[in-house]
Scaffold this active site. Structure first.
Site, PDB file in Angstrom:
ATOM      1  N   LYS A 172       0.843  -1.206   0.000  1.00  0.00           N
ATOM      2  CA  LYS A 172       0.000   0.000   0.000  1.00  0.00           C
ATOM      3  C   LYS A 172       0.877   1.255   0.000  1.00  0.00           C
ATOM      4  O   LYS A 172       0.588   2.225  -0.720  1.00  0.00           O
ATOM      5  CB  LYS A 172      -0.941   0.001   1.206  1.00  0.00           C
ATOM      6  CG  LYS A 172      -1.841   1.245   1.339  1.00  0.00           C
ATOM      7  CD  LYS A 172      -2.904   1.330   0.250  1.00  0.00           C
ATOM      8  CE  LYS A 172      -3.686   2.657   0.284  1.00  0.00           C
ATOM      9  NZ  LYS A 172      -4.663   2.762   1.372  1.00  0.00           N
ATOM     10  N   LYS A 240      -1.149  11.674   5.170  1.00  0.00           N
ATOM     11  CA  LYS A 240      -0.961  10.691   6.244  1.00  0.00           C
ATOM     12  C   LYS A 240      -0.203   9.470   5.720  1.00  0.00           C
ATOM     13  O   LYS A 240       0.742   8.978   6.348  1.00  0.00           O
ATOM     14  CB  LYS A 240      -2.338  10.283   6.805  1.00  0.00           C
ATOM     15  CG  LYS A 240      -2.307   9.382   8.012  1.00  0.00           C
ATOM     16  CD  LYS A 240      -2.480   7.905   7.701  1.00  0.00           C
ATOM     17  CE  LYS A 240      -3.880   7.559   7.239  1.00  0.00           C
ATOM     18  NZ  LYS A 240      -4.013   6.097   7.007  1.00  0.00           N
TER      19      LYS A 240
END
Lengths: 297, 297
Positions: A172, A240
């Site tokens: 990811k 983030k």
């Protein structure tokens, strides 16, 4: 066969995912920090729980879909967390996007109680969650992956078992690096065209079929041309995710100058009040510093 | 209908392109700085010329395919250049990749003699030149474009008239920005995976279908996995193209940090002796500074 499923974290992503599991015929115990997030699921037949521990008392497979590394730590290991009622043979499936390094620690600490963990972050956004078309990148033991696979099939389509604990989070992170740096690439190219008084739409068209072709040129390139920054995937979430990348780079000692550049672009957007825009808005920074900050007519 | 065609610059790209024009039934006058490059074309029926001026004396449409901005200036405006025998109604078609700023100047200076110019840089490399599958990005007047279009059709497939003089070079520059920065993106992602002990091939597979998907991830990503840096497109040529980008950024005052980063990566590769490798070799720099410089077994 019906599985006793726990689902912790019922936000924009978690709620439709829980719904898809329930509609596939599974029994669900759910918990959200804001009790109102449970209401619609309870009306459809889920059991609402006052804590993550209460979810763990009932479920065999416990999904977690929260925002960030400390949130995952809190719902698993904090007061009222999964760990308080965990038992051997359970699987915790963390679908949040968090640190791969911390993920390995969580998996290790759960294993001490005989609880297996899978990290299984997703891409595809709210639309993918609602339509059960998420891409799911999974880290953990093959046996656990096979056990949970039929449940993943209720949630997404491109489901890849990447490797051991943390490998899903690593994949990811790689995804977010490539997406971010490619947005930078397209932003600079289209701004270069505009600054040279060349139609960026024509340039995008000329580039599409060749080596410069990408999903980002297609989708985000179009958003840049239209100055349409409705998300999509928000700047604050991309920021983030790149913080996780840069923290991992710091911990392991890695040279990631492109990712670092994109992290700075996202920081700047947040400072300029654009946290809620799609991260294609990186082009706004480039345009500003190329003397192109007036929107195209 | 047969057109009297001139072709100046008979290197790896120019020679097969001239051949494709001749095989379509056109009469060719050719000139190469190294006389040996003319031999095979003359054997197929082309007229060899001792200078660019001699080419211009015979041809109506004059193609130029040389290395860099000064080379184009030399063959058009230098001693023995096109300009010495140019006449109104001719078209000079520059298919080299050079500065868009200088291109506009060349077009202006040719127009003073009644000679039209098209800038028409290509992508697709030697394979595209041989197979007549080049992408051609064209700048100049619509009328000139329409006149030369049947000849472009002998050379390539994706032929886009991008805009006015220089627009073809601008589109090519955009192409090289996107290709370079996307190579950086994929290099960092695959190195991130390896440094985290995750199989980069699995990560590439997991990323392929989603927003991270690109031609570069597919083709150059594979080269990076295999450490196969046989070109393809050479580092030294990509460096030259990014020098043009950065010079244009300097002239116009533009912020292109991603392109600047890639230019530095290519500089470093050249300093390290890798000028002849494919520019996917950027991954070697990233690997070195991520503690991954031993080749994967």
């Amino acid at each position: 066969m019906s599985t006793k499923i726990g689902f912790i974290g019922l936000g924009i992503m978690g709620r439709p995912m829980a719904q898809n599991l329930m509609r596939a015929g599974h029994k669900l115990w759910v918990h959200g920090r804001r009790p109102t997030t449970m209401e619609s699921l309870v009306m459809e037949g889920a059991q609402g729980c006052g804590s993550a521990a209460e979810v763990a008392a009932h479920a065999d497979v416990i999904f977690v879909m929260v925002s960030d590394t400390p949130d995952v730590e809190q719902v698993i290991f904090g007061a009222g967390g999964v760990i308080e009622r965990a038992r051997a043979g359970q699987v915790v499936v963390d679908m949040s996007t968090i640190s791969p390094v911390e993920t390995r620690r969580f998996a290790h600490d759960l294993a001490a109680k005989g609880v297996e963990m899978l990290d299984a972050p997703v891409s595809g956004g709210e639309v993918g969650a609602v339509n059960a078309t998420l891409s799911i990148m999974v880290g953990g033991k093959e046996e656990s992956f096979q056990r949970v696979k039929p449940l993943f099939d209720c949630l997404g389509k491109n489901i890849v078992h990447v490797g051991a604990h943390g490998a899903g989070q690593v994949a990811k992170a790689c995804n977010q690096i490539v997406v971010g740096v490619t947005i930078e690439a397209v932003s600079e190219a289209l701004s270069f065209a505009r600054r040279n008084n060349v139609d960026p739409a024509k340039v995008r068209e000329a580039l599409m079929g060749g080596f410069a072709g990408s999903k980002i040129l297609e989708v985000h390139g179009k958003r840049m041309l239209d100055h349409d920054f409705k998300p999509g995937f928000k700047v604050k979430l991309h920021q983030k995710d790149l913080r996780i990348v840069m923290e991992t780079a710091h911990t392991l000692g890695m040279f990631l100058p492109g990712a670092a550049l994109v992290a700075q672009q996202l920081n700047a957007l947040i400072g300029l009040g654009d946290a809620e825009l799609d991260s294609a808005a990186i082009v706004k920074n480039v345009e500003k510093l190329c003397g192109l900050d007036t929107p195209r007519s």
